[in-house]
Design a protein around this motif. Structure first.
Motif, PDB file in Angstrom:
ATOM      1  N   PRO A 126       0.882  -0.987  -0.001  1.00  0.00           N
ATOM      2  CA  PRO A 126       0.003  -0.007   0.010  1.00  0.00           C
ATOM      3  C   PRO A 126       0.827   1.229  -0.049  1.00  0.00           C
ATOM      4  N   ASP A 127       2.092   1.184   0.710  1.00  0.00           N
ATOM      5  CA  ASP A 127       2.854   2.354   0.807  1.00  0.00           C
ATOM      6  C   ASP A 127       3.214   2.767  -0.795  1.00  0.00           C
ATOM      7  N   VAL A 128       3.782   1.617  -1.530  1.00  0.00           N
ATOM      8  CA  VAL A 128       3.866   1.915  -3.075  1.00  0.00           C
ATOM      9  C   VAL A 128       2.657   2.666  -3.691  1.00  0.00           C
ATOM     10  N   ARG A 129       1.660   2.045  -3.622  1.00  0.00           N
ATOM     11  CA  ARG A 129       0.073   2.583  -4.005  1.00  0.00           C
ATOM     12  C   ARG A 129      -0.028   4.302  -3.603  1.00  0.00           C
ATOM     13  N   ILE A 130       0.350   4.553  -2.720  1.00  0.00           N
ATOM     14  CA  ILE A 130       0.185   5.815  -2.086  1.00  0.00           C
ATOM     15  C   ILE A 130       1.151   6.680  -2.740  1.00  0.00           C
ATOM     16  N   PHE A 131       2.425   6.347  -2.814  1.00  0.00           N
ATOM     17  CA  PHE A 131       3.440   6.851  -3.895  1.00  0.00           C
ATOM     18  C   PHE A 131       3.074   7.223  -5.084  1.00  0.00           C
ATOM     19  N   ALA A 132       2.631   6.178  -5.788  1.00  0.00           N
ATOM     20  CA  ALA A 132       2.019   6.149  -7.280  1.00  0.00           C
ATOM     21  C   ALA A 132       0.929   7.271  -7.190  1.00  0.00           C
ATOM     22  N   VAL A 133       0.043   7.540  -6.095  1.00  0.00           N
ATOM     23  CA  VAL A 133      -0.972   8.229  -6.332  1.00  0.00           C
ATOM     24  C   VAL A 133      -0.253   9.836  -6.039  1.00  0.00           C
ATOM     25  N   ASN A 134       0.638   9.976  -5.368  1.00  0.00           N
ATOM     26  CA  ASN A 134       1.464  11.246  -5.430  1.00  0.00           C
ATOM     27  C   ASN A 134       2.003  11.650  -6.621  1.00  0.00           C
ATOM     28  N   ILE A 135       2.474  10.433  -7.368  1.00  0.00           N
ATOM     29  CA  ILE A 135       3.269  10.654  -8.569  1.00  0.00           C
ATOM     30  C   ILE A 135       2.170  11.131  -9.481  1.00  0.00           C
ATOM     31  N   LEU A 136       0.885  10.707  -9.626  1.00  0.00           N
ATOM     32  CA  LEU A 136       0.041  11.107 -10.439  1.00  0.00           C
ATOM     33  C   LEU A 136      -0.636  12.530 -10.351  1.00  0.00           C
ATOM     34  N   GLU A 137      -0.019  13.335  -9.230  1.00  0.00           N
ATOM     35  CA  GLU A 137      -0.266  14.715  -9.057  1.00  0.00           C
ATOM     36  C   GLU A 137       0.298  15.507 -10.179  1.00  0.00           C
ATOM     37  N   SER A 138       1.255  15.279 -10.849  1.00  0.00           N
ATOM     38  CA  SER A 138       1.989  15.873 -11.631  1.00  0.00           C
ATOM     39  C   SER A 138       2.192  15.211 -12.999  1.00  0.00           C
ATOM     40  N   LEU A 139       1.375  14.133 -13.188  1.00  0.00           N
ATOM     41  CA  LEU A 139       1.330  13.564 -14.594  1.00  0.00           C
ATOM     42  C   LEU A 139       0.851  14.020 -15.647  1.00  0.00           C
ATOM     43  N   ARG A 140      -0.081  15.022 -15.337  1.00  0.00           N
ATOM     44  CA  ARG A 140      -0.898  15.420 -16.684  1.00  0.00           C
ATOM     45  C   ARG A 140      -1.150  14.632 -17.912  1.00  0.00           C
ATOM     46  N   HIS A 141      -1.609  13.732 -17.523  1.00  0.00           N
ATOM     47  CA  HIS A 141      -2.200  12.659 -18.272  1.00  0.00           C
ATOM     48  C   HIS A 141      -3.482  12.254 -18.343  1.00  0.00           C
ATOM     49  N   PRO A 142      -4.127  12.151 -19.659  1.00  0.00           N
ATOM     50  CA  PRO A 142      -5.616  12.272 -19.788  1.00  0.00           C
ATOM     51  C   PRO A 142      -6.322  11.262 -19.078  1.00  0.00           C
ATOM     52  N   GLU A 143      -5.808  10.198 -18.479  1.00  0.00           N
ATOM     53  CA  GLU A 143      -6.498   8.874 -17.846  1.00  0.00           C
ATOM     54  C   GLU A 143      -6.301   9.266 -16.094  1.00  0.00           C
ATOM     55  N   VAL A 144      -5.532  10.388 -15.756  1.00  0.00           N
ATOM     56  CA  VAL A 144      -5.375  10.792 -14.326  1.00  0.00           C
ATOM     57  C   VAL A 144      -6.499  10.464 -13.698  1.00  0.00           C
ATOM     58  N   GLU A 145      -7.624  11.299 -13.964  1.00  0.00           N
ATOM     59  CA  GLU A 145      -8.829  11.181 -13.157  1.00  0.00           C
ATOM     60  C   GLU A 145      -9.535   9.738 -12.922  1.00  0.00           C
ATOM     61  N   SER A 146      -9.396   9.193 -14.330  1.00  0.00           N
ATOM     62  CA  SER A 146     -10.109   7.603 -14.008  1.00  0.00           C
ATOM     63  C   SER A 146      -9.188   6.886 -13.496  1.00  0.00           C
ATOM     64  N   TRP A 147      -7.966   6.963 -13.228  1.00  0.00           N
ATOM     65  CA  TRP A 147      -7.012   6.268 -12.412  1.00  0.00           C
ATOM     66  C   TRP A 147      -7.446   6.604 -10.851  1.00  0.00           C
ATOM     67  N   LEU A 148      -7.567   7.825 -10.588  1.00  0.00           N
ATOM     68  CA  LEU A 148      -8.050   8.128  -9.089  1.00  0.00           C
ATOM     69  C   LEU A 148      -9.307   7.520  -8.754  1.00  0.00           C
ATOM     70  N   ILE A 149     -10.312   7.814  -9.794  1.00  0.00           N
ATOM     71  CA  ILE A 149     -11.473   7.141  -9.471  1.00  0.00           C
ATOM     72  C   ILE A 149     -11.658   5.507  -9.249  1.00  0.00           C
ATOM     73  N   SER A 150     -10.800   5.032  -9.846  1.00  0.00           N
ATOM     74  CA  SER A 150     -10.597   3.708  -9.935  1.00  0.00           C
ATOM     75  C   SER A 150     -10.065   3.226  -8.479  1.00  0.00           C
ATOM     76  N   VAL A 151      -9.080   4.112  -8.052  1.00  0.00           N
ATOM     77  CA  VAL A 151      -8.351   3.944  -6.735  1.00  0.00           C
ATOM     78  C   VAL A 151      -9.605   4.085  -5.597  1.00  0.00           C
ATOM     79  N   ILE A 152     -10.221   4.983  -5.570  1.00  0.00           N
ATOM     80  CA  ILE A 152     -11.416   5.353  -4.546  1.00  0.00           C
ATOM     81  C   ILE A 152     -12.523   4.144  -4.697  1.00  0.00           C
ATOM     82  N   GLU A 153     -12.770   3.667  -5.756  1.00  0.00           N
ATOM     83  CA  GLU A 153     -13.588   2.551  -5.705  1.00  0.00           C
ATOM     84  C   GLU A 153     -13.343   1.216  -5.414  1.00  0.00           C
ATOM     85  N   THR A 154     -11.941   0.993  -5.710  1.00  0.00           N
ATOM     86  CA  THR A 154     -11.541  -0.432  -5.512  1.00  0.00           C
ATOM     87  C   THR A 154     -10.489  -0.582  -4.568  1.00  0.00           C
ATOM     88  N   ASP A 155      -9.627   0.342  -4.234  1.00  0.00           N
ATOM     89  CA  ASP A 155      -8.556  -0.011  -3.366  1.00  0.00           C
ATOM     90  C   ASP A 155      -9.203  -0.240  -1.897  1.00  0.00           C
TER      91      ASP A 155
END
Lengths: 207, 122
Positions: A126-155
């Motif tokens: 889970p610590d790695v997953r938290i760091f991954a979310v932190n990295i998403l902060e500056s990723l500027r990728h079109p899927e960032v929001e859907s990845w975050l939604i997936s995290v809060i729905e399934t993690d």
């Protein structure tokens, strides 16, 4: 060991390829007692074909923050598979500073991180997953929001979800509203999730 | 009024802790990493620090070590982290923490611990 390798090298080959000797010397300097020498060696190694291997190897041993900073910068400049794998491995380090420095370095590499971020978001740790979310902060990728939604729905881990909720408030759109309401229900007894989801919802608009 | 410095890179976490502490009557300031926390500490005195572990530039352990080497050695500090393992807690105490809370903290738990360490707000 490195000295033996240099001494054993074929002299004719060295004459033909003076850069190889230079890189061998830099690799030795990467382990010098002086942090200044190590820092310069890390900087000068960036063009060496096998630099990523040497730099990643040194990164986990390096005790000086200023040398680590140069090594991490060199790895982000190179951005090859060995460099990326080395940076990702830092997320599993027990060395807190190294972990955080690696996260900051990876934020500088949105195009390189995008293909591996999904894997990191599914990491068993889970610590790695938290760091991954932190990295998403500056990723500027079109899927960032859907990845975050997936995290809060399934993690399954509260703190991974909490980190994603925070970020959704900053980068999300009205599409995140329903998932945010759902996580409020899922963690109805966790005051922080109630607070963070409300903050996120207030920022998203669309209602 | 007693003054608390919250040191955390996550803005929502800082807001959450601020809300809890201000509702209990404490004055609160914020810093986004250990470097900013040191700068603020040199400008004014705080009665307590609430410090996250994972932060860019200078992490919570590094901040506490710096703090304990300075004249602010006696100011109590609560370390907060998502990491629940005893090794993480040991590392926090070794760096100079007086207490360790696992995120996300519960409001009553935070208020009680703060009052235990520094007493009532006034």
């Amino acid at each position: 060991m490195a000295f033996v390798k240099v001494a054993a090298r074929d002299t004719q080959q060295d004459t033909a390829n003076p850069r190889a000797l230079e890189y061998d010397a830099l690799e030795l300097q990467l382990h010098d007692e002086s942090a200044d020498v190590r820092r310069w060696a890390a900087r000068d190694l960036v063009d060496c074909p096998s630099a990523s291997r040497m730099l990643v190897g040194r990164l986990h041993e390096e005790g000086d923050a200023s040398v680590r900073e140069v090594i991490l910068t060199a790895l982000t400049i190179r951005g090859d598979d060995i460099a990326m794998t080395g940076l990702v491995e830092c997320l599993r380090s027990e060395h807190v500073s190294l972990r955080n420095e690696a996260v900051e370095a990876m934020k500088q590499l949105p195009e390189k991180m995008a293909p591996i971020i999904r894997e990191l978001l599914g990491d068993p740790d889970p610590d790695v997953r938290i760091f991954a979310v932190n990295i998403l902060e500056s990723l500027r990728h079109p899927e960032v929001e859907s990845w975050l939604i997936s995290v809060i729905e399934t993690d399954p881990e509260l703190n991974v979800c909490a980190t994603a909720v925070d970020l959704l408030g900053e980068v999300g759109s009205p599409a995140a509203r329903l998932p945010l309401h759902r996580i409020k229900e899922r963690y109805a007894d966790v005051p922080y999730i109630q607070f963070a989801a409300e903050v996120a919802l207030s920022r998203l608009g669309g209602e | 009024m007693k003054r608390i410095l919250i040191v955390d890179d996550a803005g929502t976490v800082r807001m959450y802790h601020r809300k809890i502490l201000e509702s209990a009557g404490f004055a609160v300031e914020e810093a986004v990493n250990g470097i900013e926390a040191i700068e603020k500490s040199l400008q004014r005195a705080f009665d307590l620090y609430i410090v996250d572990v994972n932060m860019p530039k200078l992490d919570g352990y590094g901040f506490l070590r710096e703090l304990r080497e300075q004249k602010l050695a006696q100011v109590p500090a609560i370390m907060v982290s998502t990491e629940a393992e005893s090794a993480d807690q040991s590392q926090a105490y070794a760096a100079g923490a007086n207490a360790y809370l696992i995120k996300p903290v519960k409001p009553d738990e935070l208020k009680s611990l703060v009052k235990l360490l520094i007493g009532e707000p006034r």
